[in-house]
Design a protein around this motif. Structure first.
Motif, PDB file in Angstrom:
ATOM      1  N   GLY A   1      -6.250  -5.860  -1.961  1.00 28.65           N
ATOM      2  CA  GLY A   1      -6.157  -4.578  -1.271  1.00 28.65           C
ATOM      3  C   GLY A   1      -5.137  -3.664  -1.923  1.00 28.65           C
ATOM      4  O   GLY A   1      -5.373  -2.453  -2.081  1.00 28.65           O
ATOM      5  N   LEU A   2      -4.010  -4.216  -2.312  1.00 30.65           N
ATOM      6  CA  LEU A   2      -2.978  -3.434  -2.983  1.00 30.65           C
ATOM      7  C   LEU A   2      -3.484  -2.913  -4.328  1.00 30.65           C
ATOM      8  O   LEU A   2      -3.292  -1.728  -4.667  1.00 30.65           O
ATOM      9  CB  LEU A   2      -1.734  -4.292  -3.176  1.00 30.65           C
ATOM     10  N   ASP A   3      -4.146  -3.767  -5.095  1.00 31.71           N
ATOM     11  CA  ASP A   3      -4.679  -3.331  -6.396  1.00 31.71           C
ATOM     12  C   ASP A   3      -5.712  -2.214  -6.233  1.00 31.71           C
ATOM     13  O   ASP A   3      -5.719  -1.239  -7.003  1.00 31.71           O
ATOM     14  CB  ASP A   3      -5.318  -4.520  -7.122  1.00 31.71           C
ATOM     15  N   LEU A   4      -6.578  -2.343  -5.237  1.00 31.53           N
ATOM     16  CA  LEU A   4      -7.596  -1.311  -5.012  1.00 31.53           C
ATOM     17  C   LEU A   4      -6.950  -0.003  -4.563  1.00 31.53           C
ATOM     18  O   LEU A   4      -7.408   1.090  -4.939  1.00 31.53           O
ATOM     19  CB  LEU A   4      -8.611  -1.787  -3.973  1.00 31.53           C
ATOM     20  N   ALA A   5      -5.906  -0.095  -3.764  1.00 30.36           N
ATOM     21  CA  ALA A   5      -5.212   1.113  -3.333  1.00 30.36           C
ATOM     22  C   ALA A   5      -4.549   1.818  -4.514  1.00 30.36           C
ATOM     23  O   ALA A   5      -4.580   3.051  -4.623  1.00 30.36           O
ATOM     24  CB  ALA A   5      -4.170   0.766  -2.269  1.00 30.36           C
ATOM     25  N   VAL A   6      -3.941   1.048  -5.397  1.00 31.82           N
ATOM     26  CA  VAL A   6      -3.315   1.635  -6.591  1.00 31.82           C
ATOM     27  C   VAL A   6      -4.368   2.330  -7.454  1.00 31.82           C
ATOM     28  O   VAL A   6      -4.165   3.457  -7.930  1.00 31.82           O
ATOM     29  CB  VAL A   6      -2.578   0.553  -7.393  1.00 31.82           C
ATOM     30  N   ASP A   7      -5.508   1.670  -7.660  1.00 30.23           N
ATOM     31  CA  ASP A   7      -6.592   2.281  -8.445  1.00 30.23           C
ATOM     32  C   ASP A   7      -7.069   3.582  -7.801  1.00 30.23           C
ATOM     33  O   ASP A   7      -7.323   4.574  -8.495  1.00 30.23           O
ATOM     34  CB  ASP A   7      -7.762   1.307  -8.575  1.00 30.23           C
ATOM     35  N   ALA A   8      -7.199   3.557  -6.476  1.00 33.30           N
ATOM     36  CA  ALA A   8      -7.664   4.753  -5.769  1.00 33.30           C
ATOM     37  C   ALA A   8      -6.646   5.884  -5.901  1.00 33.30           C
ATOM     38  O   ALA A   8      -7.023   7.048  -6.120  1.00 33.30           O
ATOM     39  CB  ALA A   8      -7.914   4.425  -4.301  1.00 33.30           C
TER      40      ALA A   8
ATOM     41  N   ILE B   1       1.469   9.230  -0.217  1.00 32.75           N
ATOM     42  CA  ILE B   1       0.689   8.122  -0.773  1.00 32.75           C
ATOM     43  C   ILE B   1       1.611   7.119  -1.458  1.00 32.75           C
ATOM     44  O   ILE B   1       1.447   5.901  -1.331  1.00 32.75           O
ATOM     45  CB  ILE B   1      -0.371   8.641  -1.766  1.00 32.75           C
ATOM     46  N   ARG B   2       2.592   7.623  -2.167  1.00 32.63           N
ATOM     47  CA  ARG B   2       3.540   6.734  -2.839  1.00 32.63           C
ATOM     48  C   ARG B   2       4.306   5.881  -1.816  1.00 32.63           C
ATOM     49  O   ARG B   2       4.571   4.695  -2.045  1.00 32.63           O
ATOM     50  CB  ARG B   2       4.510   7.558  -3.695  1.00 32.63           C
ATOM     51  N   TRP B   3       4.641   6.496  -0.677  1.00 33.22           N
ATOM     52  CA  TRP B   3       5.323   5.745   0.372  1.00 33.22           C
ATOM     53  C   TRP B   3       4.417   4.629   0.906  1.00 33.22           C
ATOM     54  O   TRP B   3       4.883   3.501   1.123  1.00 33.22           O
ATOM     55  CB  TRP B   3       5.722   6.691   1.502  1.00 33.22           C
ATOM     56  N   ARG B   4       3.136   4.939   1.096  1.00 33.82           N
ATOM     57  CA  ARG B   4       2.211   3.920   1.595  1.00 33.82           C
ATOM     58  C   ARG B   4       2.080   2.761   0.597  1.00 33.82           C
ATOM     59  O   ARG B   4       2.091   1.588   0.981  1.00 33.82           O
ATOM     60  CB  ARG B   4       0.827   4.525   1.863  1.00 33.82           C
ATOM     61  N   ILE B   5       1.924   3.097  -0.675  1.00 34.01           N
ATOM     62  CA  ILE B   5       1.815   2.049  -1.700  1.00 34.01           C
ATOM     63  C   ILE B   5       3.092   1.208  -1.719  1.00 34.01           C
ATOM     64  O   ILE B   5       3.042  -0.033  -1.808  1.00 34.01           O
ATOM     65  CB  ILE B   5       1.562   2.664  -3.084  1.00 34.01           C
ATOM     66  N   ALA B   6       4.229   1.872  -1.628  1.00 33.58           N
ATOM     67  CA  ALA B   6       5.498   1.143  -1.625  1.00 33.58           C
ATOM     68  C   ALA B   6       5.597   0.228  -0.411  1.00 33.58           C
ATOM     69  O   ALA B   6       6.060  -0.918  -0.512  1.00 33.58           O
ATOM     70  CB  ALA B   6       6.666   2.128  -1.648  1.00 33.58           C
ATOM     71  N   GLU B   7       5.176   0.721   0.747  1.00 31.91           N
ATOM     72  CA  GLU B   7       5.209  -0.093   1.957  1.00 31.91           C
ATOM     73  C   GLU B   7       4.328  -1.330   1.802  1.00 31.91           C
ATOM     74  O   GLU B   7       4.699  -2.437   2.222  1.00 31.91           O
ATOM     75  CB  GLU B   7       4.734   0.761   3.151  1.00 31.91           C
ATOM     76  N   MET B   8       3.143  -1.158   1.202  1.00 36.99           N
ATOM     77  CA  MET B   8       2.249  -2.286   0.954  1.00 36.99           C
ATOM     78  C   MET B   8       2.898  -3.293   0.015  1.00 36.99           C
ATOM     79  O   MET B   8       2.858  -4.506   0.251  1.00 36.99           O
ATOM     80  CB  MET B   8       0.930  -1.780   0.359  1.00 36.99           C
ATOM     81  N   ALA B   9       3.488  -2.781  -1.059  1.00 33.89           N
ATOM     82  CA  ALA B   9       4.087  -3.666  -2.055  1.00 33.89           C
ATOM     83  C   ALA B   9       5.273  -4.430  -1.478  1.00 33.89           C
ATOM     84  O   ALA B   9       5.445  -5.628  -1.756  1.00 33.89           O
ATOM     85  CB  ALA B   9       4.521  -2.858  -3.278  1.00 33.89           C
ATOM     86  N   LEU B  10       6.091  -3.755  -0.676  1.00 37.47           N
ATOM     87  CA  LEU B  10       7.245  -4.412  -0.079  1.00 37.47           C
ATOM     88  C   LEU B  10       6.810  -5.541   0.854  1.00 37.47           C
ATOM     89  O   LEU B  10       7.449  -6.604   0.918  1.00 37.47           O
ATOM     90  CB  LEU B  10       8.100  -3.394   0.685  1.00 37.47           C
ATOM     91  N   ALA B  11       5.738  -5.319   1.594  1.00 36.94           N
ATOM     92  CA  ALA B  11       5.231  -6.359   2.495  1.00 36.94           C
ATOM     93  C   ALA B  11       4.620  -7.515   1.705  1.00 36.94           C
ATOM     94  O   ALA B  11       4.894  -8.692   1.984  1.00 36.94           O
ATOM     95  CB  ALA B  11       4.200  -5.760   3.447  1.00 36.94           C
TER      96      ALA B  11
END
Length: 386
Positions: free
Chosen positions: A254-261, A280-290
């Motif tokens: 899911g994280l990889d697909l979000a980064v690609d999107a 969007i960067r905050w959302r990606i960061a939140e995903m990565a931190l989790a």
């Protein structure tokens, strides 16, 4: 295909073939037979079998990494394979601790047998500590099992079913009996797996009608309830760690697909890629931190199982907590990925749509949220006063 080489990860080309088929099996509600065939040909079903018995000799920590990778390609395939790996993992827990009785599982896996997990029963929240399935002793030391098991993954293909039942007739009854039965006419598999997600597991209902486990396949007889027997620790530790691995693999995808999107979408308003948008960067960061918190936790606990670490009564809250955190994290990550990817992810043809449905299955596996919290509370506060 060459045998699985434990020095390497699952080959990229194999994972891509499995990923391509995942959407088809989800759409058609079919079992991923070709996935199983290719993984078996590659030696994947015996990764936890010792080298001296014909396997790859991997530890649980290495298997957990591989299962994360497989789940990133096809969650349902990984979850189905998990149930086979649980029994080979329990056999490894036994042999590592000098406990005999599951060598036939290792030999069977090396020979190509497929083991399924027949523990879950409708309404039985005792799970490993009790059973509504009757286990009737036979004169030759075997047992005849009658009852209904649910969520039997690998239902179309298993060759041996590891299960438990309650012996209420022996002089020392009651005893929980753990054993393995063959697929015979005394076992009926319902074609009832039509679910929201994880459709490829084909985890159908199994009805046992006096199905006999031979004496040599009766593994343990233990008292019902919480028990320090190796069968309880073996199942609980391997099951929870491999489940956490599957859902962590879903989160990674899911994280990889979000980064690609984020990199591939551009704002009509600004003309800038969404990867440059602060929200969007905050959302990606939140995903990565989790996400980043889970692989090290899985690795640490799996290593402790492999190395015979002694966490005493803490084991159960550590293991149930790991599985709980992995599922909560994975759901959070996939939720955020859907928002990053936008409305296109709402279409059933989008991989994120499938991941969104697949990840929901995590809440139904033991330990469920209530059990995980109860175990943690008891570990820190002591048992409830009677």
């Amino acid at each position: 295909m060459s045998a699985f080489d434990p020095r390497h990860h699952l080959p990229d080309d194999l994972l891509e073939r499995i990923r391509e088929r995942a959407a088809v099996h989800d759409r058609e509600n079919t079992f991923p037979q070709r996935d199983l065939d290719e993984l078996r040909d590659a030696g994947y079903l015996k990764i936890l079998v010792p080298r001296e018995r014909g396997g790859a000799g991997l530890g649980l920590a290495e298997a957990a990494i591989l299962q994360q990778r497989l789940a990133s390609a096809a969650p349902a395939t990984a979850l189905a394979i998990n149930m086979h790996l649980v029994w080979t993992g329990v056999a490894k827990v036994f042999s590592d601790r000098g406990v005999t009785g599951l060598e036939f599982v290792q030999d069977g896996a090396a020979a190509g047998e497929v083991f399924a997990f027949g523990i879950s029963e409708g309404g039985n929240d005792l799970v490993l500590f009790g059973s509504d399935t009757s286990a009737v002793p036979q004169s030759d030391g075997g047992y005849a099992f009658t009852g209904t098991k649910i969520f039997t993954s690998l239902a179309p293909v298993w060759t041996k079913l590891g299960l438990h039942g309650l012996d209420t007739t022996s002089p020392d009854a009651p005893k929980l009996v753990f054993a393995f039965v063959e697929r015979t006419d005394a076992v009926t598999t319902s074609d009832d797996w039509d679910t929201l997600g994880m459709r490829g597991t084909q985890s159908r209902t199994t009805r046992l009608n006096g199905s006999v486990a031979a004496a040599e396949h009766v593994v343990r007889r233990i008292d019902p309830g919480p028990n320090p027997d190796p069968i309880v620790f073996g199942i609980f530790s391997v099951f929870e760690i491999l489940l956490a691995s599957v859902y962590t693999g879903i989160a990674r995808r899911g994280l990889d697909l979000a980064v690609d999107a984020a990199k591939g979408r551009r704002s009509k308003k600004t003309g800038v890629a969404y990867s440059q948008d602060p929200d969007i960067r905050w959302r990606i960061a939140e995903m990565a931190l989790a996400y980043d918190a889970l692989p090290p936790q899985i690795a640490a606990l799996a290593h402790d199982v492999d190395e015979l670490a002694d966490h005493g009564p803490r084991w159960f809250t550590l293991l149930s907590g790991l599985k709980h955190r992995a599922v909560v994290m994975a759901k959070q990550v996939v939720d955020e990925a859907m928002l990053v990817a936008g409305g296109g992810s709402y279409f059933s043809s989008n991989e994120l749509s499938r991941l969104y449905r697949d990840v929901l299955a995590g809440m139904f596996h033991p330990s469920d949220p209530e059990s995980a919290h109860s175990t943690a509370a008891s570990a820190w506060l002591g048992p409830l006063e009677s």
